[in-house]
Design an enzyme around this catalytic site. Structure first.
Site, PDB file in Angstrom:
ATOM      1  N   LYS A  35      14.610   0.780  -2.474  1.00  0.00           N
ATOM      2  CA  LYS A  35      15.833   0.807  -1.674  1.00  0.00           C
ATOM      3  C   LYS A  35      16.357  -0.596  -1.357  1.00  0.00           C
ATOM      4  O   LYS A  35      17.549  -0.790  -1.178  1.00  0.00           O
ATOM      5  CB  LYS A  35      15.609   1.568  -0.373  1.00  0.00           C
ATOM      6  CG  LYS A  35      15.368   3.059  -0.588  1.00  0.00           C
ATOM      7  CD  LYS A  35      15.287   3.780   0.737  1.00  0.00           C
ATOM      8  CE  LYS A  35      14.933   5.240   0.529  1.00  0.00           C
ATOM      9  NZ  LYS A  35      15.052   6.028   1.763  1.00  0.00           N
ATOM     10  N   GLY A  58      11.408   1.072   7.266  1.00  0.00           N
ATOM     11  CA  GLY A  58      12.732   1.363   6.720  1.00  0.00           C
ATOM     12  C   GLY A  58      13.302   2.670   7.255  1.00  0.00           C
ATOM     13  O   GLY A  58      14.487   2.747   7.610  1.00  0.00           O
TER      14      GLY A  58
HETATM   15  P1  ATR Z   1       9.039   2.969   5.536  1.00  0.00           P
HETATM   16  O1  ATR Z   1       9.891   1.888   5.032  1.00  0.00           O
HETATM   17  O2  ATR Z   1       8.867   4.130   4.618  1.00  0.00           O
HETATM   18  O3  ATR Z   1       9.404   3.434   6.924  1.00  0.00           O
HETATM   19  P2  ATR Z   1       6.944   1.102   6.240  1.00  0.00           P
HETATM   20  O4  ATR Z   1       7.862  -0.037   6.263  1.00  0.00           O
HETATM   21  O5  ATR Z   1       5.625   0.940   5.620  1.00  0.00           O
HETATM   22  O6  ATR Z   1       7.563   2.386   5.564  1.00  0.00           O
HETATM   23  O7  ATR Z   1       6.766   1.561   7.757  1.00  0.00           O
HETATM   24  C1  ATR Z   1       5.984   2.591   8.076  1.00  0.00           C
HETATM   25  C2  ATR Z   1       6.000   2.766   9.607  1.00  0.00           C
HETATM   26  O8  ATR Z   1       5.026   3.720   9.923  1.00  0.00           O
HETATM   27  C3  ATR Z   1       5.641   1.503  10.377  1.00  0.00           C
HETATM   28  O9  ATR Z   1       6.272   1.552  11.620  1.00  0.00           O
HETATM   29  C4  ATR Z   1       4.129   1.655  10.510  1.00  0.00           C
HETATM   30  O10 ATR Z   1       3.550   0.984  11.594  1.00  0.00           O
HETATM   31  P3  ATR Z   1       3.113  -0.572  11.454  1.00  0.00           P
HETATM   32  O11 ATR Z   1       4.384  -1.364  11.592  1.00  0.00           O
HETATM   33  O12 ATR Z   1       2.162  -0.792  12.551  1.00  0.00           O
HETATM   34  O13 ATR Z   1       2.489  -0.706  10.083  1.00  0.00           O
HETATM   35  C5  ATR Z   1       4.038   3.135  10.757  1.00  0.00           C
HETATM   36  N1  ATR Z   1       2.730   3.654  10.391  1.00  0.00           N
HETATM   37  C6  ATR Z   1       2.229   3.814   9.155  1.00  0.00           C
HETATM   38  N2  ATR Z   1       0.995   4.346   9.211  1.00  0.00           N
HETATM   39  C7  ATR Z   1       0.716   4.529  10.522  1.00  0.00           C
HETATM   40  C8  ATR Z   1      -0.386   5.037  11.235  1.00  0.00           C
HETATM   41  N3  ATR Z   1      -1.476   5.495  10.609  1.00  0.00           N
HETATM   42  N4  ATR Z   1      -0.315   5.083  12.579  1.00  0.00           N
HETATM   43  C9  ATR Z   1       0.761   4.625  13.229  1.00  0.00           C
HETATM   44  N5  ATR Z   1       1.858   4.123  12.620  1.00  0.00           N
HETATM   45  C10 ATR Z   1       1.843   4.074  11.280  1.00  0.00           C
END
Ligand code: ATR
Length: 284
Positions: free
Chosen positions: A69, A139
């Site tokens: 994206k 994102g």
């Molecule tokens: P995307 O662009 O698909 O949203 P990303 O940038 O990897 O993916 O973001 C994922 C989000 O989910 C982030 O806010 C992440 O938290 P962190 O900033 O602390 O990494 C959150 N996230 C992913 N796995 C998680 C988990 N097991 N528990 C809590 N938050 C999680």
């Protein structure tokens, strides 16, 4: 030169893309309206080179998903304020001619946030002045925050990594709160958006907030759509909240893409039932 002559070509591009629900949704829509087109899932490994091939073969429209994206924005002509804020393009349309000055072949927009706004609009929910908590700072959360602000909500962000929540809050001019002080504060919200992959089938992980945040009359929405009703939404429902399924966001972002490509109203109910059937059959 290769050209499709009987069917118009559309695709979703990403990696991995095997489990995408978009082909089922879009192909059913084409069939319902008698549009001679096909929509396929393409896994790309070398984005720039692969896009050259996709262009050459004659694809007219592309849905873009992770991890492309951001780079899709770099190759597209963008006249969409949302793209500049969310920093992501999730839909491309072939330009009728090269778009100068950069010789770009594609126009790009973002419909992820539209998916959220349309879901609320079609359910008759007015978010004006209401307090929204967004869980997540990736994102997907950006699209949700953008949508919540467009709907006139007052947004607070909470994230596992607190710094990211505060950085994003600065970008959007909204509030953030550390996840371990959120519950202590006992602040009330009208809407809680779950915008992380937690709860997705096979993902694992635990929510950073307690379900005690839910109170009767609140609204809870999850971006996760597989399972259709996540544990987060089940907990919200048990505590008297209205719930909004992630699949609706997926549906309406797709509806907006269809309507941009074809400039005609999308067959929303056909697309909805195609999506629900696919998730329930568990065949994608
Ligand atoms: P995307 O662009 O698909 O949203 P990303 O940038 O990897 O993916 O973001 C994922 C989000 O989910 C982030 O806010 C992440 O938290 P962190 O900033 O602390 O990494 C959150 N996230 C992913 N796995 C998680 C988990 N097991 N528990 C809590 N938050 C999680």
């Amino acid at each position: 030169m290769i050209r499709p002559v009987q069917t118009r070509l559309f695709a979703v591009i990403g990696r991995p893309i095997k489990h995408s629900l978009s082909p089922v949704m879009m192909n059913e829509a084409f069939k319902a309206l008698g549009i001679p087109a096909v929509y396929v899932a393409l896994e790309l490994t070398e984005f720039i080179l692969d896009m050259e091939h996709i262009s050459a073969v004659g694809f007219e429209g592309l849905s873009v998903t992770l991890p492309y994206k951001g780079v899709a924005r770099d190759i597209a002509v963008v006249d969409d304020e949302a793209v500049h804020t969310i920093k992501a393009v999730n839909c491309l349309k072939k330009a009728s001619r090269l778009c100068s000055p950069n010789g770009r072949r594609w126009r790009g927009i973002n419909t992820d946030w539209v998916g959220v706004v349309e879901t609320f609009r079609r359910q008759g929910i007015d978010m004006g002045g209401r307090k929204a908590l967004v869980i997540g700072a990736g994102g997907a959360a950006m699209a949700v925050i953008y949508a919540a602000l467009k709907m006139g909500a007052e947004v607070t962000i909470v994230n596992r990594t607190d710094d990211k929540a505060f950085d994003l809050a600065k970008t959007f001019g909204v509030s953030a709160v550390e996840h371990d002080v959120l519950m202590e504060r006992g602040e009330k919200f009208d809407v809680v958006f779950q915008a992380t992959p937690v709860g997705m089938e096979g993902y694992g992980g635990e929510h950073i907030i307690s379900y005690d945040i839910f109170e009767p009359g609140m609204i809870a929405m999850d971006i996760v759509y597989k399972p259709l009703k996540t544990d987060f939404l089940k907990a919200a429902e048990e505590r008297g909240c209205s719930i909004i399924l992630g699949i609706d966001m997926l549906l309406y972002q797709g509806v907006a893409q269809f309507e941009w490509w074809f400039d005609t109203p999308a067959p929303v109910e056909v697309m909805r039932s195609a999506l629900y059937r696919a998730v329930e059959r568990d065949d994608v």
